[in-house]
Design a protein around this motif. Sequence first.
Motif, PDB file in Angstrom:
ATOM      1  N   LYS A  70      16.810 -49.522  -4.938  1.00 47.37           N
ATOM      2  CA  LYS A  70      16.723 -49.865  -6.366  1.00 47.37           C
ATOM      3  C   LYS A  70      15.377 -50.498  -6.681  1.00 47.37           C
ATOM      4  O   LYS A  70      14.756 -50.181  -7.699  1.00 47.37           O
ATOM      5  CB  LYS A  70      17.846 -50.817  -6.744  1.00 47.37           C
ATOM      6  CG  LYS A  70      19.171 -50.098  -6.831  1.00 47.37           C
ATOM      7  CD  LYS A  70      20.225 -51.017  -7.366  1.00 47.37           C
ATOM      8  CE  LYS A  70      21.548 -50.278  -7.457  1.00 47.37           C
ATOM      9  NZ  LYS A  70      22.631 -51.143  -7.913  1.00 47.37           N
ATOM     10  N   ALA A  71      14.941 -51.397  -5.776  1.00 44.29           N
ATOM     11  CA  ALA A  71      13.651 -52.066  -6.017  1.00 44.29           C
ATOM     12  C   ALA A  71      12.521 -51.041  -6.037  1.00 44.29           C
ATOM     13  O   ALA A  71      11.533 -51.211  -6.738  1.00 44.29           O
ATOM     14  CB  ALA A  71      13.404 -53.118  -4.938  1.00 44.29           C
ATOM     15  N   THR A  90       7.204 -48.477  -2.330  1.00 41.93           N
ATOM     16  CA  THR A  90       7.616 -47.195  -1.741  1.00 41.93           C
ATOM     17  C   THR A  90       8.186 -47.452  -0.347  1.00 41.93           C
ATOM     18  O   THR A  90       7.631 -48.229   0.429  1.00 41.93           O
ATOM     19  CB  THR A  90       6.411 -46.231  -1.618  1.00 41.93           C
ATOM     20  OG1 THR A  90       5.768 -46.139  -2.881  1.00 41.93           O
ATOM     21  CG2 THR A  90       6.862 -44.840  -1.197  1.00 41.93           C
ATOM     22  N   ILE A  91       9.305 -46.788  -0.062  1.00 42.15           N
ATOM     23  CA  ILE A  91       9.920 -46.886   1.268  1.00 42.15           C
ATOM     24  C   ILE A  91       9.384 -45.729   2.113  1.00 42.15           C
ATOM     25  O   ILE A  91       9.404 -44.580   1.679  1.00 42.15           O
ATOM     26  CB  ILE A  91      11.457 -46.764   1.164  1.00 42.15           C
ATOM     27  CG1 ILE A  91      12.011 -47.845   0.209  1.00 42.15           C
ATOM     28  CG2 ILE A  91      12.115 -46.853   2.534  1.00 42.15           C
ATOM     29  CD1 ILE A  91      13.476 -47.658  -0.164  1.00 42.15           C
ATOM     30  N   VAL A 150       0.346 -52.268  -4.825  1.00 47.73           N
ATOM     31  CA  VAL A 150       1.163 -51.246  -4.163  1.00 47.73           C
ATOM     32  C   VAL A 150       1.813 -51.889  -2.940  1.00 47.73           C
ATOM     33  O   VAL A 150       1.156 -52.591  -2.171  1.00 47.73           O
ATOM     34  CB  VAL A 150       0.252 -50.080  -3.717  1.00 47.73           C
ATOM     35  CG1 VAL A 150       1.026 -49.101  -2.862  1.00 47.73           C
ATOM     36  CG2 VAL A 150      -0.333 -49.357  -4.924  1.00 47.73           C
ATOM     37  N   ILE A 151       3.112 -51.676  -2.792  1.00 49.67           N
ATOM     38  CA  ILE A 151       3.836 -52.253  -1.647  1.00 49.67           C
ATOM     39  C   ILE A 151       4.473 -51.131  -0.835  1.00 49.67           C
ATOM     40  O   ILE A 151       5.107 -50.237  -1.399  1.00 49.67           O
ATOM     41  CB  ILE A 151       4.963 -53.209  -2.116  1.00 49.67           C
ATOM     42  CG1 ILE A 151       4.446 -54.216  -3.150  1.00 49.67           C
ATOM     43  CG2 ILE A 151       5.608 -53.926  -0.932  1.00 49.67           C
ATOM     44  CD1 ILE A 151       5.543 -54.862  -3.973  1.00 49.67           C
ATOM     45  N   TYR A 152       4.293 -51.191   0.482  1.00 55.44           N
ATOM     46  CA  TYR A 152       4.991 -50.258   1.367  1.00 55.44           C
ATOM     47  C   TYR A 152       5.985 -51.035   2.195  1.00 55.44           C
ATOM     48  O   TYR A 152       5.729 -52.164   2.602  1.00 55.44           O
ATOM     49  CB  TYR A 152       4.000 -49.535   2.299  1.00 55.44           C
ATOM     50  CG  TYR A 152       3.049 -48.648   1.545  1.00 55.44           C
ATOM     51  CD1 TYR A 152       3.499 -47.476   0.937  1.00 55.44           C
ATOM     52  CD2 TYR A 152       1.708 -48.993   1.417  1.00 55.44           C
ATOM     53  CE1 TYR A 152       2.636 -46.678   0.219  1.00 55.44           C
ATOM     54  CE2 TYR A 152       0.832 -48.197   0.702  1.00 55.44           C
ATOM     55  CZ  TYR A 152       1.303 -47.042   0.102  1.00 55.44           C
ATOM     56  OH  TYR A 152       0.455 -46.248  -0.613  1.00 55.44           O
ATOM     57  N   VAL A 197      10.961 -42.731  -2.073  1.00 55.05           N
ATOM     58  CA  VAL A 197      10.990 -42.719  -0.608  1.00 55.05           C
ATOM     59  C   VAL A 197      10.067 -41.619  -0.128  1.00 55.05           C
ATOM     60  O   VAL A 197      10.099 -40.503  -0.659  1.00 55.05           O
ATOM     61  CB  VAL A 197      12.425 -42.430  -0.094  1.00 55.05           C
ATOM     62  CG1 VAL A 197      12.461 -42.443   1.434  1.00 55.05           C
ATOM     63  CG2 VAL A 197      13.417 -43.434  -0.655  1.00 55.05           C
ATOM     64  N   ILE A 198       9.230 -41.922   0.858  1.00 52.60           N
ATOM     65  CA  ILE A 198       8.430 -40.864   1.483  1.00 52.60           C
ATOM     66  C   ILE A 198       8.996 -40.652   2.878  1.00 52.60           C
ATOM     67  O   ILE A 198       9.050 -41.585   3.680  1.00 52.60           O
ATOM     68  CB  ILE A 198       6.942 -41.242   1.507  1.00 52.60           C
ATOM     69  CG1 ILE A 198       6.445 -41.205   0.073  1.00 52.60           C
ATOM     70  CG2 ILE A 198       6.147 -40.287   2.402  1.00 52.60           C
ATOM     71  CD1 ILE A 198       5.001 -41.526  -0.115  1.00 52.60           C
ATOM     72  N   SER A 199       9.466 -39.432   3.115  1.00 52.12           N
ATOM     73  CA  SER A 199      10.068 -39.144   4.413  1.00 52.12           C
ATOM     74  C   SER A 199       9.096 -38.335   5.264  1.00 52.12           C
ATOM     75  O   SER A 199       8.658 -37.260   4.862  1.00 52.12           O
ATOM     76  CB  SER A 199      11.378 -38.385   4.203  1.00 52.12           C
ATOM     77  OG  SER A 199      11.940 -38.150   5.467  1.00 52.12           O
TER      78      SER A 199
END
Length: 346
Positions: free
Chosen positions: A336-337, A241-242, A315-317, A342-344
Amino acid sequence: MKTRVYTYQDLEKQQVQEDIRQTFTEGKNVVFPTETVYGIGGYALSKEGISGIYSVKGRPSDNPLILHVAKQEDIKPFIKTVQPYARKLMEHFWPGPLTLVMEKSDIVPMYITGGLHTVGIRVPGSEIARKVIEIAGLPICAPSANISGRPSSTLVEHVIEDFMDKVDIIIDGGKSEIGLESTVVDVTGEFPEILRPGMVTSEMIKEVVGAVQFSQAIDENDTPKSPGMKYKHYAPKGMLTIIEGSPTQVIDYMNQKIIESKETGVKVGVLIPIEYVGLVEPDEIFMMGSLHNSKEIASNLFEGLRSMDSKNVDVIYTFAFHQGEMKDAIMNRLLKAANYQVISLK
Ligand code: TXA
Ligand code: MG
């Protein structure tokens, strides 16, 4: 199959050159380094060599391959016409990380273009890559050397992970200089159209030819212009997650998630710019480089994703990277990955 692993210094040896030439000619595959990422090569006019690439990668057959040649003149037999502005781009950026999509000639088989009437071609900037192509004496198709859907390979260790004893030859050229794949530009129309951002940026293209546009990705018939666009890409095994927001917001959010995951036993990894090291303490951390150096971030991105896989992170941030000339390419791969998660926090 037992893979023969050579170093780039071995390319000077006559018997190694002979092995490479013969392997390509017989329709077998050779993984070699380029300045962008490692590529898995096969002789472009060999059905066997190309089907080998598709099957060992597990790549969908409608996703076309990029043709690699050693010098600009060598493209002639493979294309119909070159627009004057495309010629300018070649002169400016080749050898280098730019792929040009042009109308193909009849000798280019449909099995490398995924059924399209165009072909993507580039002259790699890497001397080792050009040397391999010269040794082969053949046009070489080379998609990124990763199992389809996984992050591309920027270290020989990545290649070994995916392809050891599945291809005939692997050539070790150390770490890829750029670390993200070439910019893909469709030059069949009136203006260049960017299908995949890379190190050659839209600004650089505009400076040379005066105009450029980003592909709308999907045309009116709902078919992607670049078939590669529709597939799941670069995905690590852990859920990525970005997180977007101010540095403090992002750091607080990640720390909160890390605390929660301690209770549930979920293993958390973070891709972090060096500026924030020490402020977040997940189970696994990967340093991406400085926020002020987008080239460094780009060159470490795939390694970061793969390192999370090797540590079995659930889980990756990641921080978002919106600075510097590589920002479009970095965010394209990262989105894409992350499957666009995305969490804004803004
Ligand atoms: O930097 C690179 O380009 C690396 C190195 C090894 O040269 N290669 C690479 O290949 O990234 P690959 O196959 O992983 O990605 C090629 C991309 C895909 O998204 C594909 O759909 C697109 O280029 N492509 C290739 N030929 C095309 C064509 N004729 N029309 C539209 N898109 C094309
Ligand atoms: Mg690829």
